[in-house]
Design an enzyme around this catalytic site. Structure first.
Site, PDB file in Angstrom:
ATOM      1  N   TYR A  12       2.237   5.368  -2.071  1.00  0.00           N
ATOM      2  CA  TYR A  12       2.534   7.416  -2.110  1.00  0.00           C
ATOM      3  C   TYR A  12       3.736   7.114  -2.679  1.00  0.00           C
ATOM      4  CZ  TYR A  12      -2.254   6.073   0.513  1.00  0.00           C
ATOM      5  OH  TYR A  12      -3.866   6.363   0.428  1.00  0.00           O
ATOM      6  N   HIS A  31      -9.595   1.855 -10.626  1.00  0.00           N
ATOM      7  CA  HIS A  31      -8.828   2.824  -9.845  1.00  0.00           C
ATOM      8  C   HIS A  31      -8.519   3.189 -10.090  1.00  0.00           C
ATOM      9  CE1 HIS A  31      -7.962   4.080  -5.436  1.00  0.00           C
ATOM     10  NE2 HIS A  31      -7.405   2.805  -5.572  1.00  0.00           N
ATOM     11  N   PHE A  32      -7.075   2.017 -10.081  1.00  0.00           N
ATOM     12  CA  PHE A  32      -5.689   2.132 -10.311  1.00  0.00           C
ATOM     13  C   PHE A  32      -4.751   3.079 -11.337  1.00  0.00           C
ATOM     14  CE2 PHE A  32      -4.966  -1.885 -10.559  1.00  0.00           C
ATOM     15  CZ  PHE A  32      -4.293  -2.195 -12.047  1.00  0.00           C
ATOM     16  N   HIS A  33      -5.931   2.926 -12.593  1.00  0.00           N
ATOM     17  CA  HIS A  33      -5.637   4.054 -13.591  1.00  0.00           C
ATOM     18  C   HIS A  33      -6.465   5.776 -13.512  1.00  0.00           C
ATOM     19  CE1 HIS A  33      -4.226   0.116 -15.585  1.00  0.00           C
ATOM     20  NE2 HIS A  33      -3.782   0.573 -15.795  1.00  0.00           N
ATOM     21  N   HIS A  66       0.972  -1.787   0.023  1.00  0.00           N
ATOM     22  CA  HIS A  66       0.134  -0.188   0.364  1.00  0.00           C
ATOM     23  C   HIS A  66       0.794   0.982  -0.114  1.00  0.00           C
ATOM     24  CE1 HIS A  66      -2.945   2.950   0.183  1.00  0.00           C
ATOM     25  NE2 HIS A  66      -2.478   3.342   1.003  1.00  0.00           N
ATOM     26  N   ARG A  74     -10.368  -9.184 -12.746  1.00  0.00           N
ATOM     27  CA  ARG A  74      -8.886  -8.669 -13.218  1.00  0.00           C
ATOM     28  C   ARG A  74      -8.301  -9.495 -13.307  1.00  0.00           C
ATOM     29  NH1 ARG A  74      -6.463  -6.190  -7.910  1.00  0.00           N
ATOM     30  NH2 ARG A  74      -4.690  -5.581  -9.477  1.00  0.00           N
ATOM     31  N   ARG A  75      -6.854  -9.333 -14.060  1.00  0.00           N
ATOM     32  CA  ARG A  75      -6.347  -9.844 -14.421  1.00  0.00           C
ATOM     33  C   ARG A  75      -6.230 -10.765 -15.051  1.00  0.00           C
ATOM     34  NH1 ARG A  75      -1.842  -9.486  -8.949  1.00  0.00           N
ATOM     35  NH2 ARG A  75      -1.073  -7.905  -9.990  1.00  0.00           N
TER      36      ARG A  75
END
Ligand code: HAS
Ligand code: CU
Length: 560
Positions: A240, A387-389, A236, A450-451
């Site tokens: 950041y 979310h992560f794109h 996680h 996903r994946r």
């Protein structure tokens, strides 16, 4: 190499004082170029993945063995190389700028470049040989060639060399300036790297003590669940480490670029301190569905995830305040007029403004993931790449592109090639990612995993077709934007004839509320690091104790 750098030295601000010295500039510059290499390779794979949704197989698109080989290349080059080398490059430059002195060690700076290069080359070879089709999370018991894990070690060591150099430079500066506040921009690079130094311990333990010996055949079996706990210890906080260099640009450079001043020195320090303290004790929110971890510990990580949401909210308001004052200073009136008055014609600015706007959706989807019960609906579905794109794929990637529009001219001394193309590039990326993520998010809500090579799935649920088309159209748009970005950068380096007017790093040194109004306590980096360690122990020790003794019973599997 040195002759190019030596002639350039004259273009750097402060060169006369021996602050920006040639032997330190080339590793920073070449590490920046690795960012582009990683983006090109990873982006090419991304295009293949998008097309896979509409029936073009990865095998025919790129001559690879499988969709998963391409996905592994995509994840490693973008999540690990693209982001890390940018952090190393920008943060080294800004540390020099912040402390107003060269980095303490030229050898560490050059070493950071060489280890990054070694990690990229080695990793790429093994991935292309289809010996490491384990995706960027390399979950065991999927097993890769040991050289793949060695490549990961190189990448992390490269960041550690930069960390050591930043701390060393800070200590030298402190010895000469015992009573001064740490210059704000250096404060942000220092806290970012110390946070990452602590965070990366998890992945280091996983690779050095468990995965590498196992893949070398020293141990026959491994414990996948234990490995996952160590992975997400880092996993996680790593987001950041990707994000904070973008935040550094938003806090320290964007106000200056829009003709404004940062709102508050103290609020900025507090934001980075909060990231130092709370980024790591949240990793279990990636393991809500994992067995063997108590609900109490998962809940504690849930609460701490909501705590670490907070500094991003502060960022939203404090950057917005700076942008608004800039827009108003440029003649913007009324409730929203200041937005249009911002320098949208500057490609470096507009890319980053778009990155921020998209990130508001990234943050909202993050809250959905973080809420444990709702997470059960979205976990392991296409919602997560949605979310992560929006986060790493835009807040971070589009900021990196925006920053590159001043960074590359600044480092190369050449004027930006075709600024109008650069402008279009930022917009295309934002439109592309919004379409792409809309596709992935709705697919995820319709239970699309996903994946997964969806194009080859044995079944299809209603609603997936639209999701696939949106994903494909959005992905192709992002790939076109990526190609334009590459064209602008390569054009700047090789075709641009005129010298750049960018001879200064756009850093604003005078916040409206300066350091005198903020707590000196924020600068006690050593003590704050100790508090961060205590929080980590509190958040992880009970899980590790309850988990022991680990059971090493899983043999490795090669699924490709
Ligand atoms: Fe996340 C999964 C929760 C942020 C990346 N995340 C992932 C994965 C990745 C990732 C790669 O709790 C998948 C990993 C894998 O392979 O399995 N994430 C969060 C939360 C946040 C968050 C709570 N994520 C990020 C960032 C990432 C990133 C940042 C990359 C850089 N995420 C999760 C969870 C999962 C997860 C669960 C696991 C899901 C599962 O089940 O597997 C927060 O940090 C978000 C805070 C953000 C905000 C937005 C602030 C907005 C700002 C912009 C302001 C706009 C302005 C515009 C100023 C609060 C600062 C003004 C401009 C004008 C023109 C007016
Ligand atoms: Cu997370």
């Amino acid at each position: 190499m040195s002759s190019i750098a030596a002639t350039q030295e004259t273009t750097f601000e402060g060169a006369q004082d021996g602050v920006f010295v040639a032997e330190q500039m080339w590793p920073i510059r070449y590490q920046l170029y690795l960012v582009f290499v990683a983006l090109a390779v990873g982006g090419w794979m991304g295009l293949g993945q998008a097309l896979e949704r509409v029936g073009v197989s990865m095998e025919s698109f790129a001559g690879l063995e499988s969709y998963y080989q391409g996905l592994s290349i995509h994840g490693v080059t973008l999540a690990l190389v693209f982001t890390f080398s940018f952090a190393n490059s920008l943060c080294s430059l800004l540390t020099i700028r912040g402390f107003g002195r060269p980095m303490a060690s030229t050898m560490l700076l050059q070493g950071s470049f060489w280890t990054m290069l070694a990690g990229l080359v080695l990793g790429a070879i093994i991935l292309l040989m289809n010996q490491a089709t384990v995706l960027f999370t390399f979950y065991t018991p999927m097993e890769a060639n040991p050289l793949f894990y060695l490549a990961a070690v190189f990448l992390v060591v490269s960041t550690w060399l930069t960390l050591a150099n930043i701390i060393w430079t800070y200590r030298q500066w402190r010895a000469d300036n015992p009573d001064e506040r740490i210059p704000l921009v250096a404060f942000t690079t220092l806290t970012t790297y110390i946070m990452w130094g602590l965070a990366s311990i998890g992945i280091a333990v996983e690779v050095v003590f468990f995965v590498l010996p196992w893949s070398l055949g020293i141990w026959d079996n491994t414990d996948p669940q234990l490995n996952r706990i160590f992975f997400w210890f880092t996993g996680h906080a790593i987001v950041y480490f990707w994000l904070l260099p973008a935040y550094i640009s938003w806090y320290m450079c964007m106000p200056k670029q829009v003709g404004a001043r940062l709102f508050s020195d103290g609020l900025t320090r507090m934001t980075f301190v909060l990231f130092l303290l709370f980024s790591i004790p949240t990793g279990l929110h990636h393991q809500y569905t994992d067995p063997g971890i108590s609900a109490t510990m998962k809940s504690i990580h849930l609460v701490l995830t909501f705590v670490i949401f907070f500094p991003s909210l502060i960022t939203a308001f404090s950057i917005m305040a700076a942008l608004e004052s800039g827009g108003r200073a440029r003649g913007g009136k009324g409730l929203f007029g200041w937005i249009f008055a911002l320098p949208w014609g500057n490609p470096s600015v507009s890319a980053q403004l778009l990155a921020m706007l998209v990130f508001t959706l990234g943050g909202a989807t993050g809250l959905i993931n973080a809420s444990m019960t709702v997470n059960l609906v979205v976990h392991n579905t296409a919602f997560i790449p949605g979310h992560f794109h929006l986060t790493v794929g835009t807040a971070v990637a589009l900021t990196i592109m925006g920053v590159s529009y001043w960074f590359v001219p600044f480092m190369s001394g050449k004027k930006l090639f075709q600024p109008k193309l650069a402008l279009a590039q930022g917009w295309l990326w934002a439109l592309g990612v919004l379409t792409f993520s809309r596709g992935q998010i709705s697919g995820g809500l319709e239970a699309m995993p996903r994946r997964t090579a969806i194009g080859e799935a044995a079944y299809e649920l209603p609603g997936w077709e639209l999701s696939n088309w949106l994903t494909a159209i959005g992905g192709v748009t992002m790939a076109v934007s990526g190609a334009l970005f590459f064209l602008v950068i390569v054009g700047t380096l090789f075709l641009s004839k005129e010298p750049t007017e960018i001879t200064e790093i756009p850093v604003g040194d005078e916040p409206v509320h300066g350091p005198k109004e903020s707590w000196a306590f924020f600068d006690r980096i050593g003590q704050l690091t100790v508090i961060a360690v205590v929080l980590i122990i509190f958040a992880y020790l009970p899980t590790l104790i309850s988990y022991l003794p680990a059971t090493f019973e899983s043999p490795g599997v090669k699924v490709w």
